[in-house]
Design a protein around this motif. Sequence first.
Motif, PDB file in Angstrom:
ATOM      1  N   ALA A   1       1.237  -0.754   0.200  1.00 19.85           N
ATOM      2  CA  ALA A   1       0.415   0.036  -0.387  1.00 19.85           C
ATOM      3  C   ALA A   1       0.801   1.574   0.036  1.00 19.85           C
ATOM      4  CB  ALA A   1      -1.043  -0.245   1.431  1.00 19.85           C
ATOM      5  N   GLY A   2       1.937   1.265  -0.052  1.00 16.09           N
ATOM      6  CA  GLY A   2       3.065   2.305   0.267  1.00 16.09           C
ATOM      7  C   GLY A   2       2.919   2.856   1.095  1.00 16.09           C
ATOM      8  N   LEU A   3       4.770   2.718   1.578  1.00 14.75           N
ATOM      9  CA  LEU A   3       5.068   2.970   3.043  1.00 14.75           C
ATOM     10  C   LEU A   3       5.123   4.623   3.481  1.00 14.75           C
ATOM     11  CD1 LEU A   3       7.574   0.516   3.335  1.00 14.75           C
ATOM     12  CD2 LEU A   3       5.603   0.514   4.416  1.00 14.75           C
ATOM     13  N   THR A   4       4.948   5.138   3.604  1.00 12.95           N
ATOM     14  CA  THR A   4       4.823   6.695   4.249  1.00 12.95           C
ATOM     15  C   THR A   4       5.734   6.970   5.205  1.00 12.95           C
ATOM     16  OG1 THR A   4       3.196   6.842   2.740  1.00 12.95           O
ATOM     17  CG2 THR A   4       4.009   9.455   4.097  1.00 12.95           C
ATOM     18  N   ARG A   5       6.750   7.788   5.390  1.00 12.47           N
ATOM     19  CA  ARG A   5       7.329   7.885   6.897  1.00 12.47           C
ATOM     20  C   ARG A   5       7.107   9.473   7.598  1.00 12.47           C
ATOM     21  NH1 ARG A   5      12.433   5.432   8.397  1.00 12.47           N
ATOM     22  NH2 ARG A   5      13.216   6.162   9.679  1.00 12.47           N
ATOM     23  N   GLY A   6       6.538   9.186   8.963  1.00 16.25           N
ATOM     24  CA  GLY A   6       6.349  10.475   9.607  1.00 16.25           C
ATOM     25  C   GLY A   6       5.573  11.270   9.672  1.00 16.25           C
ATOM     26  N   LYS A   7       4.435  10.558   8.791  1.00 19.75           N
ATOM     27  CA  LYS A   7       3.361  11.591   8.612  1.00 19.75           C
ATOM     28  C   LYS A   7       1.887  10.516   8.637  1.00 19.75           C
ATOM     29  CE  LYS A   7       4.314  15.546   5.158  1.00 19.75           C
ATOM     30  NZ  LYS A   7       3.608  16.089   4.073  1.00 19.75           N
ATOM     31  N   PRO A   8       2.204  10.858   9.722  1.00 24.72           N
ATOM     32  CA  PRO A   8       0.452   9.954  10.331  1.00 24.72           C
ATOM     33  C   PRO A   8      -0.497  10.615  10.723  1.00 24.72           C
ATOM     34  CG  PRO A   8       1.219  11.358  12.407  1.00 24.72           C
ATOM     35  CD  PRO A   8       2.256  11.493  11.226  1.00 24.72           C
ATOM     36  N   PRO A   9      -1.847   9.834   9.899  1.00 27.98           N
ATOM     37  CA  PRO A   9      -2.691  10.336   9.439  1.00 27.98           C
ATOM     38  C   PRO A   9      -4.204  10.944   9.994  1.00 27.98           C
ATOM     39  CG  PRO A   9      -3.334   8.804   9.473  1.00 27.98           C
ATOM     40  CD  PRO A   9      -1.692   8.375   9.971  1.00 27.98           C
ATOM     41  N   MET A  10      -3.233  12.442  10.436  1.00 25.94           N
ATOM     42  CA  MET A  10      -3.598  12.782  11.848  1.00 25.94           C
ATOM     43  C   MET A  10      -4.742  14.368  10.524  1.00 25.94           C
ATOM     44  SD  MET A  10      -3.490  11.115  15.016  1.00 25.94           S
ATOM     45  CE  MET A  10      -2.241  11.914  16.503  1.00 25.94           C
ATOM     46  N   VAL A  11      -6.074  14.675  11.745  1.00 27.27           N
ATOM     47  CA  VAL A  11      -6.579  15.919   9.994  1.00 27.27           C
ATOM     48  C   VAL A  11      -6.296  16.510  11.396  1.00 27.27           C
ATOM     49  CG1 VAL A  11      -8.459  17.076   9.803  1.00 27.27           C
ATOM     50  CG2 VAL A  11      -8.499  14.084   9.802  1.00 27.27           C
ATOM     51  N   PRO A  12      -5.848  17.953  10.799  1.00 22.87           N
ATOM     52  CA  PRO A  12      -5.009  19.225  12.039  1.00 22.87           C
ATOM     53  C   PRO A  12      -6.405  20.172  12.711  1.00 22.87           C
ATOM     54  CG  PRO A  12      -4.182  19.515   9.772  1.00 22.87           C
ATOM     55  CD  PRO A  12      -4.889  18.274  10.095  1.00 22.87           C
ATOM     56  N   GLU A  13      -6.418  20.823  13.458  1.00 24.51           N
ATOM     57  CA  GLU A  13      -7.540  21.214  13.795  1.00 24.51           C
ATOM     58  C   GLU A  13      -8.030  22.466  12.896  1.00 24.51           C
ATOM     59  OE1 GLU A  13      -7.782  23.656  18.110  1.00 24.51           O
ATOM     60  OE2 GLU A  13      -6.845  21.700  18.224  1.00 24.51           O
ATOM     61  N   GLY A  14      -9.631  22.575  12.347  1.00 28.73           N
ATOM     62  CA  GLY A  14      -9.429  23.652  11.326  1.00 28.73           C
ATOM     63  C   GLY A  14      -9.632  23.363  10.339  1.00 28.73           C
ATOM     64  N   VAL A  15      -9.548  22.085  10.256  1.00 28.06           N
ATOM     65  CA  VAL A  15     -10.154  21.461   8.932  1.00 28.06           C
ATOM     66  C   VAL A  15     -10.579  20.423   8.851  1.00 28.06           C
ATOM     67  CG1 VAL A  15      -8.129  20.559   6.291  1.00 28.06           C
ATOM     68  CG2 VAL A  15      -6.989  21.808   8.371  1.00 28.06           C
ATOM     69  N   GLU A  16     -11.265  19.973   7.578  1.00 27.49           N
ATOM     70  CA  GLU A  16     -12.000  18.942   7.432  1.00 27.49           C
ATOM     71  C   GLU A  16     -11.832  18.260   7.214  1.00 27.49           C
ATOM     72  OE1 GLU A  16     -15.724  19.221   7.786  1.00 27.49           O
ATOM     73  OE2 GLU A  16     -14.908  20.217   9.456  1.00 27.49           O
ATOM     74  N   THR A  17     -10.824  18.138   6.462  1.00 26.70           N
ATOM     75  CA  THR A  17     -10.285  16.987   5.346  1.00 26.70           C
ATOM     76  C   THR A  17      -8.645  17.103   5.481  1.00 26.70           C
ATOM     77  OG1 THR A  17     -10.736  17.679   3.440  1.00 26.70           O
ATOM     78  CG2 THR A  17     -12.559  16.164   4.090  1.00 26.70           C
ATOM     79  N   LEU A  18      -8.430  15.468   5.163  1.00 23.29           N
ATOM     80  CA  LEU A  18      -6.586  15.297   5.143  1.00 23.29           C
ATOM     81  C   LEU A  18      -5.825  15.733   3.621  1.00 23.29           C
ATOM     82  CD1 LEU A  18      -5.048  14.152   7.645  1.00 23.29           C
ATOM     83  CD2 LEU A  18      -5.508  11.624   6.716  1.00 23.29           C
ATOM     84  N   ALA A  19      -5.011  16.670   3.494  1.00 26.30           N
ATOM     85  CA  ALA A  19      -4.374  16.308   2.540  1.00 26.30           C
ATOM     86  C   ALA A  19      -4.097  14.957   2.032  1.00 26.30           C
ATOM     87  CB  ALA A  19      -3.237  17.914   2.954  1.00 26.30           C
ATOM     88  N   ALA A  20      -3.808  15.269   0.769  1.00 24.37           N
ATOM     89  CA  ALA A  20      -2.387  14.264   0.614  1.00 24.37           C
ATOM     90  C   ALA A  20      -1.537  14.415   0.618  1.00 24.37           C
ATOM     91  CB  ALA A  20      -2.580  14.945  -1.165  1.00 24.37           C
ATOM     92  N   GLY A  21      -0.696  12.704   0.613  1.00 25.67           N
ATOM     93  CA  GLY A  21       0.535  12.323   0.902  1.00 25.67           C
ATOM     94  C   GLY A  21       0.866  12.297   2.183  1.00 25.67           C
TER      95      GLY A  21
END
Lengths: 496, 112
Positions: free
Chosen positions: B47-67
């Motif tokens: 599925a592809g390994l992504t380093r250091g980018k946990p899928p957390m939605v930052p405060e004030g934003v509705e959806t997760l950015a790509a990457g």
Amino acid sequence: MNPMLILPIVIPLITALALVLSGWNGRKAAWLALIGALAHFAVNISLLLGVVNGGIQATYLGDWSAPYGITLVADNLAAALVAVTGLMGTTVCLFGIRDNLDESCGRGFFPLFHLLLMGVTGAFLAGDIFNLYVWFEVMLIASFILLAKGGSRIELIASVKYVTMNLVSSAIFLAGIGLLYAKTGTLNMADLALKLNENPDARLVLSSGAFFLTAFGIKAAVFPVYFWLPASYHAPPTAVAAIFSGLLTKVGVYALMRTFTLIFTQDQEFVTDLLLVVAGLTMVMGVLGAVSQNDIRRILSFHIISQIGYMIMGLALMSPLAIAGAVFYLIHHIIVKTNLFLIGGIIAYHGNGSYELKRLGGLFRHQAWLAVLFLIPAMSLAGFPPLSGFFSKFVLIKAGIEAQSWWIVAVALMVSVLTLVSMSKIWNEAFWKPRAEEKGDGATPVGFWMPACILASVTLGIGLNPGPLFEFSQETAAQLLNSERYIRAVLGEVVP
Amino acid sequence: MEWFWAIIVGALFATAIFQLLRRNLAKLAIGLILLSNAANLLIFSSAGLTRGKPPMVPEGVETLAAGHADPLPQALILTAIVISFGVIAFFLALLRLASQRLGITDLEELKE
């Protein structure tokens, strides 16, 4: 949420839990198990009626809309198989009562039996591919324990082989899921179909298709990976062998039908050509194996394999008529095969527990009605009119002629004759020839003949009035070959 | 990093199949354990390994950015690990029972 789709899975679970928690044994447990099986059957029938009248139904667990959450889907094929599962659950449970009350190893049979039903039902209703894997495992774990539970030499040897092959198949299935997710980013079957239809690079997708083909091929016991089946199905008690023979390999066939009509529809010619060869070899190897055996249950086990070949043949021809034939065959076969295993158990009951044809004999004289009861499913299996097997074979062979695949038609006809040979072998040895040794001629317990009679009358009913089931099969085939309806039912109006 | 995991997964599959083809009951079990781990690692890495980018939605934003990393494969593996753990535990118990009661250690003896 639509409870009609959830209840077929939840009821066996509740029954199994109630059986375990109550700690009941013997008669009380048997009644509870039977009531649970009847409730399961009733719910499954109403699901089937709902699908026939109202079209494909889908429900989203926890209201997470597809393709994100867990989806349960019932189309014609799934609902019909779930209904047949309910019938098998009830009749085999009925048989199991008499089969298990006396034996000390009967403990634990009923809860495991209901968990097995839950796994099978869940696999039929699963709307996403990972969920299908999980239900496969539920079903397999229950079947492992049912097979090994007796703990005798023959059962342990059978279990080691059965468990090993199924674990290998699960790992291959899982690897296929991983690759498919990497390529598409989704696991929902309808969403997969949609995404892959847009994807022009079919070769990349077929690599995961090959994993699925191998994994389901092992579960369905097709050539060349069928050898685990005759090595294990002769070992467990009659009720366990009957439910295995009826349902487990058919879940593999269902998964093949589902994935190769819905998901892997690109470069279909490659897959169907391969499947057609596999179907022919499965039929021939299965029936030749059966002819060489002298034990009722081994003969019947090998016949499961050759019959699976017919269903794969229907799938491989991939025309509306052929798929309809495969669906018809699937439903007919589950009923007939389970019944033959049950009747095999009754034959052994009258033959001092022996399934060896050499040691049996003279049953026609002492148990004439049992002979008639055996003839109905046996002749149906061989494809005699006016029984259900005749019509299913007729449809498949007609589809083969229409597709001008002459060799598969020839193979199917030849295998049918050889099926008759080994059925008449059981007839001659067990019923016709004089008995070798004196045995009790006691009456057959009600718990034994009643389920066999119910299944035989269903076979007769389909045979005398095949119209409704055939129309239903044609409708199912149309549904399977036109995946847009399935996708729309699951994903709603997202579909362009 | 994917190439590294690809080699590891390939080596695990190869070892597993080699062990499965041997005759010893214990090696059969080892082969199955390696096979299920190979399948799990395949899901993990494919599925592809992504380093250091946990899928957390930052405060004030509705959806997760790509990457960001994809959490679903790990959820799948967790399920698969639990299932394979249970099944392998059962299989080991079965093999122990078979070797004790039948005195079998070689698959060639698994005849009736």
